[in-house]
Design an enzyme around this catalytic site. Structure first.
Site, mmCIF file in Angstrom:
data_model
loop_
_atom_site.group_PDB
_atom_site.id
_atom_site.type_symbol
_atom_site.label_atom_id
_atom_site.label_comp_id
_atom_site.label_asym_id
_atom_site.label_seq_id
_atom_site.Cartn_x
_atom_site.Cartn_y
_atom_site.Cartn_z
ATOM 1 N N GLU A 91 0.864 -1.182 0.000
ATOM 2 C CA GLU A 91 0.000 0.000 0.000
ATOM 3 C C GLU A 91 0.898 1.228 0.000
ATOM 4 O OE1 GLU A 91 -3.020 0.160 3.095
ATOM 5 O OE2 GLU A 91 -2.761 2.331 3.307
ATOM 6 N N GLU A 93 -2.449 11.451 4.062
ATOM 7 C CA GLU A 93 -3.436 11.147 5.089
ATOM 8 C C GLU A 93 -3.451 12.276 6.105
ATOM 9 O OE1 GLU A 93 -4.275 6.750 6.218
ATOM 10 O OE2 GLU A 93 -2.095 6.902 5.996
#
Length: 260
Positions: free
Chosen positions: A137, A142
């Site tokens: 990933e 974020e």
């Protein structure tokens, strides 16, 4: 030979990436996100993904994902829907924009509010080495609302992930992340993944040359853009219901090809 080098100089920058995007969405239209580029993950996470989040991700619902005035808006709303108390959207480019190596850019403004968890990230298209985290990933951006204006870039692999305390990540305090647009970028080649905020390097992860447990990043990945509510990270300090509706805004996403 001279002609070859001339043509190469037109196509590629000195860094080894194409000068022009090979895939992009500039969001310069009106209405739902372009169906030729985006699909939706739909549901509440009980179908094999999610982090104990509280939203229901809807399918092509204009209340949760729409394009206007040159930007994509993903909106999380406090409302009862399909057994959940919040709705939102999770856009994916799988089978419509899949890439092996390249420069990945997103210009975005993250929302305010405790309980919000926006992300722009990448997952493997074919999961060649097994389920998460074995196939990897890449997190380009974020942000969790209880820690405003702190942005994060990360990768996850079988050898390096938060569940075993070995995650590879970097964070930066970015004043204005919640009220202005900033440029987030990942450069991914066979030998490294680097992350940048406003063109300043923040994150660096090298291919150690060991095995797929450490470096599964030799397969195609695709974009995900979402705004989660709560969850194992975003909900650690609770949820401020007054913060909703909350809006995650994206000016553009671009992919530049990598020169072998």
């Amino acid at each position: 030979m001279i002609l070859y080098f001339f043509l190469t100089s037109l196509l590629f920058s000195p860094s080894g990436f194409t000068k022009k995007p090979i895939w992009a969405d500039e969001f310069n239209y009106e209405g739902l996100p372009d169906p030729k580029k985006w699909s939706y993950d739909v549901g509440n996470g009980n179908n094999g993904w999610g982090n104990q989040e509280l939203q229901y991700y809807t399918n092509a619902r204009k209340e949760n994902a729409f394009v206007s005035n040159g930007t994509l808006k993903i909106r999380a709303i406090k409302e009862s829907y399909e057994g959940q108390e919040y709705t939102s959207a999770r856009l994916v480019s799988k089978k419509k924009g899949d890439f092996k190596y390249g420069r990945f850019e997103v210009r975005a403004k993250v929302p305010t509010g405790r309980g919000t968890w926006p992300a722009v990230w990448m997952l493997p298209t074919d999961w060649e080495y097994g389920g998460w985290p074995s196939s990897g990933e890449i997190d380009i951006l974020e942000h969790v609302g209880y820690d405003p204006d702190v942005v994060h870039i990360s990768v996850h692999t079988k050898a390096y992930h938060h569940s075993i305390g070995t995650q590879k990540t970097a964070s930066r305090k970015l004043p204005g992340a919640t009220n202005s647009f900033h440029l987030y970028r990942v450069d991914w080649t066979p030998t490294y993944i680097k992350g940048f905020v406003d063109d300043v390097e923040l994150f660096h992860f090298d291919n150690e040359g060991e095995d797929k447990n450490a470096w599964p990043f030799d397969q195609k990945f695709h974009w995900l853009i979402n705004l989660a509510v709560g969850g194992m990270w975003g909900g650690q300090k609770g949820i401020d219901e007054a913060a909703f509706p909350a809006e995650f805004e994206v000016d553009y996403v671009r992919v530049y090809g990598w020169k072998k």
